[in-house]
Design a protein around this motif. Structure first.
Motif, PDB file in Angstrom:
ATOM      1  N   ALA A 239      -7.689  18.088 -12.192  1.00 20.48           N
ATOM      2  CA  ALA A 239      -8.080  16.947 -11.339  1.00 20.48           C
ATOM      3  C   ALA A 239      -7.564  15.651 -11.975  1.00 20.48           C
ATOM      4  O   ALA A 239      -7.569  15.512 -13.193  1.00 20.48           O
ATOM      5  CB  ALA A 239      -9.597  16.902 -11.219  1.00 20.48           C
ATOM      6  N   PRO A 240      -7.124  14.723 -11.157  1.00 22.79           N
ATOM      7  CA  PRO A 240      -6.665  13.457 -11.703  1.00 22.79           C
ATOM      8  C   PRO A 240      -7.823  12.638 -12.258  1.00 22.79           C
ATOM      9  O   PRO A 240      -8.951  12.725 -11.780  1.00 22.79           O
ATOM     10  CB  PRO A 240      -6.021  12.754 -10.509  1.00 22.79           C
ATOM     11  N   ALA A 241      -7.529  11.875 -13.269  1.00 22.31           N
ATOM     12  CA  ALA A 241      -8.553  11.028 -13.855  1.00 22.31           C
ATOM     13  C   ALA A 241      -8.829   9.864 -12.904  1.00 22.31           C
ATOM     14  O   ALA A 241      -7.912   9.304 -12.311  1.00 22.31           O
ATOM     15  CB  ALA A 241      -8.090  10.511 -15.211  1.00 22.31           C
ATOM     16  N   PRO A 242     -10.099   9.495 -12.739  1.00 18.53           N
ATOM     17  CA  PRO A 242     -10.408   8.370 -11.844  1.00 18.53           C
ATOM     18  C   PRO A 242      -9.920   7.057 -12.461  1.00 18.53           C
ATOM     19  O   PRO A 242      -9.993   6.857 -13.669  1.00 18.53           O
ATOM     20  CB  PRO A 242     -11.940   8.393 -11.731  1.00 18.53           C
ATOM     21  N   GLU A 243      -9.404   6.199 -11.580  1.00 19.19           N
ATOM     22  CA  GLU A 243      -8.946   4.894 -12.048  1.00 19.19           C
ATOM     23  C   GLU A 243     -10.060   3.888 -11.876  1.00 19.19           C
ATOM     24  O   GLU A 243     -10.727   3.849 -10.859  1.00 19.19           O
ATOM     25  CB  GLU A 243      -7.709   4.445 -11.250  1.00 19.19           C
ATOM     26  N   ILE A 244     -10.249   3.081 -12.872  1.00 19.96           N
ATOM     27  CA  ILE A 244     -11.312   2.076 -12.825  1.00 19.96           C
ATOM     28  C   ILE A 244     -10.726   0.695 -12.920  1.00 19.96           C
ATOM     29  O   ILE A 244      -9.799   0.402 -13.535  1.00 19.96           O
ATOM     30  CB  ILE A 244     -12.336   2.310 -13.950  1.00 19.96           C
TER      31      ILE A 244
ATOM     32  N   HIS B 208       2.181  10.413  -9.795  1.00 18.22           N
ATOM     33  CA  HIS B 208       1.351  10.650 -10.973  1.00 18.22           C
ATOM     34  C   HIS B 208       0.324  11.757 -10.761  1.00 18.22           C
ATOM     35  O   HIS B 208      -0.471  12.022 -11.650  1.00 18.22           O
ATOM     36  CB  HIS B 208       0.622   9.364 -11.382  1.00 18.22           C
ATOM     37  N   GLU B 209       0.322  12.402  -9.608  1.00 20.14           N
ATOM     38  CA  GLU B 209      -0.628  13.475  -9.347  1.00 20.14           C
ATOM     39  C   GLU B 209      -0.295  14.674 -10.239  1.00 20.14           C
ATOM     40  O   GLU B 209       0.872  14.945 -10.518  1.00 20.14           O
ATOM     41  CB  GLU B 209      -0.575  13.900  -7.875  1.00 20.14           C
ATOM     42  N   PRO B 210      -1.306  15.412 -10.659  1.00 16.96           N
ATOM     43  CA  PRO B 210      -1.057  16.591 -11.497  1.00 16.96           C
ATOM     44  C   PRO B 210      -0.343  17.677 -10.699  1.00 16.96           C
ATOM     45  O   PRO B 210      -0.518  17.800  -9.498  1.00 16.96           O
ATOM     46  CB  PRO B 210      -2.453  17.042 -11.911  1.00 16.96           C
ATOM     47  N   GLN B 211       0.451  18.460 -11.390  1.00 25.71           N
ATOM     48  CA  GLN B 211       1.249  19.501 -10.744  1.00 25.71           C
ATOM     49  C   GLN B 211       0.429  20.750 -10.461  1.00 25.71           C
ATOM     50  O   GLN B 211       0.631  21.406  -9.470  1.00 25.71           O
ATOM     51  CB  GLN B 211       2.456  19.855 -11.627  1.00 25.71           C
ATOM     52  N   SER B 212      -0.493  21.108 -11.362  1.00 27.49           N
ATOM     53  CA  SER B 212      -1.290  22.320 -11.130  1.00 27.49           C
ATOM     54  C   SER B 212      -2.506  21.959 -10.281  1.00 27.49           C
ATOM     55  O   SER B 212      -3.028  20.869 -10.338  1.00 27.49           O
ATOM     56  CB  SER B 212      -1.733  22.934 -12.458  1.00 27.49           C
TER      57      SER B 212
ATOM     58  N   LEU C  60       0.826  -1.208   0.000  1.00 22.92           N
ATOM     59  CA  LEU C  60       0.000   0.000   0.000  1.00 22.92           C
ATOM     60  C   LEU C  60       0.860   1.258   0.000  1.00 22.92           C
ATOM     61  O   LEU C  60       0.561   2.222  -0.712  1.00 22.92           O
ATOM     62  CB  LEU C  60      -0.932   0.007   1.213  1.00 22.92           C
ATOM     63  N   ASP C  61       1.929   1.254   0.784  1.00 19.12           N
ATOM     64  CA  ASP C  61       2.837   2.399   0.784  1.00 19.12           C
ATOM     65  C   ASP C  61       3.451   2.607  -0.592  1.00 19.12           C
ATOM     66  O   ASP C  61       3.582   3.737  -1.062  1.00 19.12           O
ATOM     67  CB  ASP C  61       3.944   2.218   1.825  1.00 19.12           C
TER      68      ASP C  61
ATOM     69  N   LEU D 176       1.164   6.632  -6.793  1.00 17.85           N
ATOM     70  CA  LEU D 176       0.026   7.495  -7.075  1.00 17.85           C
ATOM     71  C   LEU D 176       0.394   8.959  -6.861  1.00 17.85           C
ATOM     72  O   LEU D 176      -0.012   9.834  -7.618  1.00 17.85           O
ATOM     73  CB  LEU D 176      -1.159   7.109  -6.172  1.00 17.85           C
ATOM     74  N   LYS D 177       1.214   9.227  -5.845  1.00 20.97           N
ATOM     75  CA  LYS D 177       1.636  10.593  -5.570  1.00 20.97           C
ATOM     76  C   LYS D 177       2.513  11.131  -6.698  1.00 20.97           C
ATOM     77  O   LYS D 177       2.478  12.318  -7.008  1.00 20.97           O
ATOM     78  CB  LYS D 177       2.394  10.635  -4.246  1.00 20.97           C
TER      79      LYS D 177
END
Length: 194
Positions: free
Chosen positions: A189-194, A181-185, A171-172, A178-179
């Motif tokens: 908003a990040p795209a939801p993962e399905i 791949h977060e957007p810089q601005s 999990l870590d 995930l952190k």
């Protein structure tokens, strides 16, 4: 007053730590062996009398008490011995470790006494076996079964603990990815993962 200075070459270094530990372990082993030989003449009869008073000649009571002693007097010492390893980095680890080892041995004594009676070839063990056979039926076999169940439960606890730690690490790792791949601005908003 002046104090004489000693050079490192004239000081006796003493025994290395590993030698002190080895001597301590050897002394403890000798004391334990001597204690075993002294106590083996009287303790099995006392344990057999105690079990006889608990069981009272009932087969079902012998099974119940044997299973209880087998499971608890195997599982609890193994968990205490495992805790010895886990507390090794505490501030006062050594006294805690010694206390845990002593507690584990004390809790394991009923199983060790039953084992001594079941496998011993000396007079008090034979008398204890006869008392078990007549006044505590089923106790020896149930204790063995309980000891096996306790050991299996301990292994199960170890496996579950390993899986829990591995899950936490996974999990870590996923949170770190995930952190990244977060957007810089802040407006994006990040795209939801399905």
């Amino acid at each position: 007053m002046t104090t004489p200075e000693t050079s490192p070459a004239t000081e006796k270094p003493g025994m290395p730590p590993w030698a002190k530990k080895a001597i301590g372990i050897a002394v403890m082993a000798v004391v334990l062996v001597l204690t075993f030989f002294i106590l083996r003449a009287t303790v099995p009869r006392g344990w057999a009398n105690f079990v006889r008073s608990l069981v009272g000649g009932s087969y079902s009571s012998g099974l119940a008490w044997g299973l209880m002693f087998g499971v608890l007097c195997t599982l609890v010492p193994l968990l205490l011995f495992r805790a010895v390893w886990q507390v090794r980095k505490f501030k006062y680890a050594r006294p805690v470790q010694i206390g845990l080892v002593i507690a584990g041995v004390v809790v394991a004594v009923p199983n060790l006494l039953t084992l001594a009676i079941a496998t011993g070839n000396y007079l008090s063990a034979e008398q204890g076996r006869m008392q078990f056979a007549t006044d505590a039926p089923g106790f020896r076999g149930a204790t063995l079964t309980g000891a096996i169940v306790g050991a299996v439960l301990f292994v199960g606890f170890l496996v579950l603990g390993y899986m829990y730690k591995k899950r936490g690490k996974d999990l870590d790792k996923m949170r770190g990815e995930l952190k990244q791949h977060e957007p810089q601005s802040k407006g994006e908003a990040p795209a939801p993962e399905i």
